[in-house]
Motif scaffolding. Structure first.
Motif, mmCIF file in Angstrom:
data_model
loop_
_atom_site.group_PDB
_atom_site.id
_atom_site.type_symbol
_atom_site.label_atom_id
_atom_site.label_comp_id
_atom_site.label_asym_id
_atom_site.label_seq_id
_atom_site.Cartn_x
_atom_site.Cartn_y
_atom_site.Cartn_z
ATOM 1 N N SER A 24 0.648 -1.081 0.068
ATOM 2 C CA SER A 24 -0.093 -0.108 0.124
ATOM 3 C C SER A 24 0.804 1.194 0.023
ATOM 4 O O SER A 24 2.214 1.119 0.415
ATOM 5 C CB SER A 24 -0.917 -0.093 1.135
ATOM 6 N N THR A 25 0.303 2.347 -0.528
ATOM 7 C CA THR A 25 0.889 3.608 -0.650
ATOM 8 C C THR A 25 0.215 4.502 -0.085
ATOM 9 O O THR A 25 -1.150 4.532 0.022
ATOM 10 C CB THR A 25 1.538 4.195 -1.873
ATOM 11 N N ASP A 63 -0.512 11.146 -2.737
ATOM 12 C CA ASP A 63 -0.067 12.549 -2.542
ATOM 13 C C ASP A 63 -1.152 13.569 -3.081
ATOM 14 O O ASP A 63 -1.502 13.370 -4.296
ATOM 15 C CB ASP A 63 1.228 12.492 -3.461
#
Length: 60
Positions: free
Chosen positions: A3-4, A7
């Protein structure tokens, strides 16, 4: 896939009005349209003719 954290960038100023968002998802992109409407100054039938004040397309 790990997972990230997405932004985010603020692209619209904050508004003190009524409004809604329509998000369209396709395999190629995500389209986000922001609409504003002021219940105190505009009749309800105006909603049918609103144009988005912000239109964002994100590639997938």
């Amino acid at each position: 896939m790990p997972s990230t954290v997405p932004d985010f960038e603020k692209t619209a100023k904050l508004l003190e009005e009524h409004g809604f968002t329509i998000v369209d998802f396709t395999p190629e992109h995500v389209r986000i349209r922001l609409f504003k409407w002021n219940v105190h100054n505009e009749a309800a039938d105006v909603i049918d003719r609103l144009e988005p004040f912000q239109d964002i397309v994100l590639s997938v």
